[in-house]
Design an enzyme around this catalytic site. Structure first.
Site, PDB file in Angstrom:
ATOM      1  N   ASP A 295       0.857  -1.192   0.000  1.00  0.00           N
ATOM      2  CA  ASP A 295       0.000   0.000   0.000  1.00  0.00           C
ATOM      3  C   ASP A 295       0.889   1.236   0.000  1.00  0.00           C
ATOM      4  O   ASP A 295       2.078   1.170   0.320  1.00  0.00           O
ATOM      5  CB  ASP A 295      -0.924  -0.019   1.227  1.00  0.00           C
ATOM      6  CG  ASP A 295      -2.176   0.847   1.047  1.00  0.00           C
ATOM      7  OD1 ASP A 295      -2.217   1.653   0.100  1.00  0.00           O
ATOM      8  OD2 ASP A 295      -3.109   0.712   1.870  1.00  0.00           O
ATOM      9  N   TYR A 470      -4.981   4.407   0.980  1.00  0.00           N
ATOM     10  CA  TYR A 470      -6.008   3.380   0.748  1.00  0.00           C
ATOM     11  C   TYR A 470      -5.910   2.754  -0.640  1.00  0.00           C
ATOM     12  O   TYR A 470      -6.882   2.715  -1.396  1.00  0.00           O
ATOM     13  CB  TYR A 470      -7.416   3.954   0.973  1.00  0.00           C
ATOM     14  CG  TYR A 470      -7.534   4.781   2.221  1.00  0.00           C
ATOM     15  CD1 TYR A 470      -7.209   4.247   3.464  1.00  0.00           C
ATOM     16  CD2 TYR A 470      -7.935   6.114   2.172  1.00  0.00           C
ATOM     17  CE1 TYR A 470      -7.296   5.006   4.620  1.00  0.00           C
ATOM     18  CE2 TYR A 470      -8.030   6.881   3.316  1.00  0.00           C
ATOM     19  CZ  TYR A 470      -7.712   6.323   4.535  1.00  0.00           C
ATOM     20  OH  TYR A 470      -7.790   7.083   5.682  1.00  0.00           O
ATOM     21  N   HIS A 471      -4.723   2.212  -0.936  1.00  0.00           N
ATOM     22  CA  HIS A 471      -4.525   1.502  -2.199  1.00  0.00           C
ATOM     23  C   HIS A 471      -3.954   0.104  -1.940  1.00  0.00           C
ATOM     24  O   HIS A 471      -2.902  -0.244  -2.481  1.00  0.00           O
ATOM     25  CB  HIS A 471      -3.576   2.285  -3.106  1.00  0.00           C
ATOM     26  CG  HIS A 471      -4.091   3.620  -3.524  1.00  0.00           C
ATOM     27  ND1 HIS A 471      -3.265   4.684  -3.855  1.00  0.00           N
ATOM     28  CD2 HIS A 471      -5.353   4.081  -3.682  1.00  0.00           C
ATOM     29  CE1 HIS A 471      -3.992   5.728  -4.185  1.00  0.00           C
ATOM     30  NE2 HIS A 471      -5.271   5.391  -4.088  1.00  0.00           N
ATOM     31  N   PRO A 472      -4.609  -0.729  -1.128  1.00  0.00           N
ATOM     32  CA  PRO A 472      -4.065  -2.061  -0.853  1.00  0.00           C
ATOM     33  C   PRO A 472      -4.160  -2.969  -2.080  1.00  0.00           C
ATOM     34  O   PRO A 472      -5.165  -2.978  -2.787  1.00  0.00           O
ATOM     35  CB  PRO A 472      -4.960  -2.575   0.283  1.00  0.00           C
ATOM     36  CG  PRO A 472      -6.272  -1.878   0.070  1.00  0.00           C
ATOM     37  CD  PRO A 472      -5.900  -0.508  -0.439  1.00  0.00           C
TER      38      PRO A 472
END
Length: 539
Positions: A295, A470-472
């Site tokens: 992330d 919030y880019h898992p």
């Protein structure tokens, strides 16, 4: 227990899943079911861009995950906001349309993911896109379903930010999805005349009339039914009762980088030893499930300003705030059109290896120094994130026996290079803010604060305050090594027939940018894989 039968079941009505369900249900001879744990997206909070502030942390729209304590971040637990509604995270995100760099996809190919190089994925991006800006057709499409536009009424500080980039050697960039990401600019957004345009809006709402398409919202997947090595259906909780949904052909998991591995592990598919430890009988020992979590770790600079030219909640700003609803609903103008990160861009620290290694998200309003979503007053802020982190985490099921709760461990800063890059990124962000362009609105830097100057002091600040954008990704990665979960050529789960994964979890490496558009691309790619296999026709 009720039962229902379909040819295909798609789990997750988010960025990728809506594309998959659209493409498969285009054939009227097959029955397609789209399952979504969340509810309706029919709310002004979702549709009006500025409503995003009421979505994060709201259990009606957000899973509200929280990670485990991070030792390198002062043992803080980091929020992991993920969309829980029709549209998934594309219904709660900032609507920024970024694909990542060409080199990101070429790296996927070098890692053993043939068919995923930039030359392979660019036509897919173009196929999905309906670009409203007349941008270069070599990089953009005009016939797809996904509307891509510019913000309707960006705050004047967003342009100020772009001009200020010269102070840090960053040129203006009018198209981050063309030849180069480098520089600053106003972001393209997925909007329709100033209204959020999610994956559900683009790909599902126009085809809900199809008789062969069933949409089940507020339907939670418990686990997969697997018989003789084949995924045959799902156990779900819907309308207060448990049901079985059967799939005669295939199941596609598009539940995202948190929930797709969770569903696999709850079904006994994952690291066998770890599953036994929590009381789940392993069905298939697939050690890569839940691993490879990556992330974008992020640090913020926030400045208080007296200027009402910035967005803000204040008595002086009351006339503008009172006019905002009328401006929005009459002309789609004004404060309510903002997605808060109207501008941003990409820069190279001294640690960069050719490509930009940090991304900026500029906010023309005051970001609370106390972590509040809304703070009284005016100002501006810049988020800086590490684009290609080397720290790798994992997702596990908790030991509570529910098979539903997850332990999210990003392991942020466990690779020291990430910390070094972010420290340098904060310095570059400060150089932008130091530009004379900001003199007219200059104010007090609240975080990190003017006394936080040295590398060690900035790093200490980041350990105390850094979060994520919030880019898992990566938790069901594709590849050819022992930790690969899916086959790059098919996105089929290794060792299980009739089961594919198609969402950000299949990314072997995190791309340099926002992940919404790449997830849609993955949904389109898996659809073409399924349709190309000749299995989309009659029974």
């Amino acid at each position: 227990m009720e039962a229902a039968e379909f040819d295909y079941i798609v789990v997750g009505a988010g960025s990728a899943g809506c594309v998959v369900a659209n493409r498969l249900s285009a054939d009227p001879s097959v029955r397609v079911c789209l399952v979504e744990a969340g509810g309706s997206d029919n709310s002004l909070r979702v549709k009006v861009p500025a409503g995003i502030l009421s979505l994060y942390g709201n259990p009606n729209y957000d899973y509200c995950f929280v990670g485990v304590p991070q030792p390198e971040l002062n043992n803080r637990r980091i929020p992991v906001n993920r969309g829980k509604a029709l549209g998934g995270s594309s219904s709660i995100n900032s609507m920024v349309y970024i694909r990542g760099a060409a080199e990101d996809y070429d790296e996927w190919a070098r890692l053993g993911c043939a068919g995923w190089a930039y030359r392979d994925v660019l036509p897919v991006f173009r196929k999905l896109e309906r670009n409203l800006l007349g941008q270069d057709p070599r990089y953009h499409g005009s016939d797809g379903e996904l509307l891509v536009d510019s913000p309707r009424d960006p705050n004047e500080l967003s342009s100020m930010f772009v001009k200020a980039g010269k102070n840090a050697g960053l040129p203006a960039n009018a198209d981050f999805n063309a030849e180069s990401q480098f520089g600053l600019g106003i972001y393209n957004v997925t909007q329709d005349r100033g209204q959020r345009f999610s994956s559900f809006s683009a790909f599902m709402r126009p085809v809900l009339h199809r008789r062969n398409l069933t949409l089940l919202s507020e339907c939670e997947v418990i686990d997969l039914a697997v018989a003789q090595g084949r995924a045959t259906g799902l156990r779900v909780q819907h309308d207060g009762q448990q049901k079985t949904l059967s799939a005669s052909r295939e199941i596609v998991l598009s539940a995202g980088a948190i929930n797709s591995p969770k569903i696999l592990m709850a079904s006994g598919i994952g690291p066998a030893a770890e599953l036994r430890q929590i009381g789940i009988a392993p069905l298939l020992d697939l050690p890569g499930v839940g691993k490879n979590l990556q992330d974008h770790v992020d640090g913020m600079i926030t400045v208080r300003s007296r200027s009402t030219r910035t967005l803000g909640l204040s008595i002086a700003n009351l006339p503008r705030m009172a006019a905002a609803p009328f401006q929005y609903f009459a002309r789609r103008k004004g404060m309510l059109t903002t997605n808060y990160v109207e501008a941003g861009g990409f820069a190279k620290t001294r640690h960069a290896n050719g490509l930009p290694d940090i991304q900026f998200h500029f906010v023309p309003g005051y970001r609370s120094h106390r972590g509040r979503l809304i703070e009284y007053g005016h100002g501006y802020a810049i988020h800086t994130c590490v684009l290609r982190p080397k720290s790798v985490g994992e997702i596990k099921l908790s030991r509570d026996g529910s098979r539903r709760d997850v332990l999210i461990d990003h392991r942020f800063f466990t690779h020291e290079d990430d910390a070094m890059v972010l420290v340098e990124g904060i310095k570059i962000a400060r150089r932008i803010f130091a530009s004379p362009e900001f003199d007219a609105v200059r104010g007090k830097e609240m975080l990190p604060g003017k006394d936080v100057r040295g590398d060690d002091e900035i790093l200490a600040y980041l350990r105390a305050e850094a979060l994520t954008v919030y880019h898992p990704v990566g938790t069901c990665k594709m590849g050819t090594d022992d930790m690969a979960v899916v086959d790059p050529a098919t996105l089929k789960v290794r060792g299980v027939d009739g089961l594919r994964v198609a969402d950000a979890s299949v990314m072997p490496k995190l791309i340099g940018g926002n992940t919404n558009a790449p997830s849609m691309m993955i949904g389109q790619k898996v659809s073409e894989m399924i349709l190309g296999s000749g299995r989309s026709g009659g029974k």
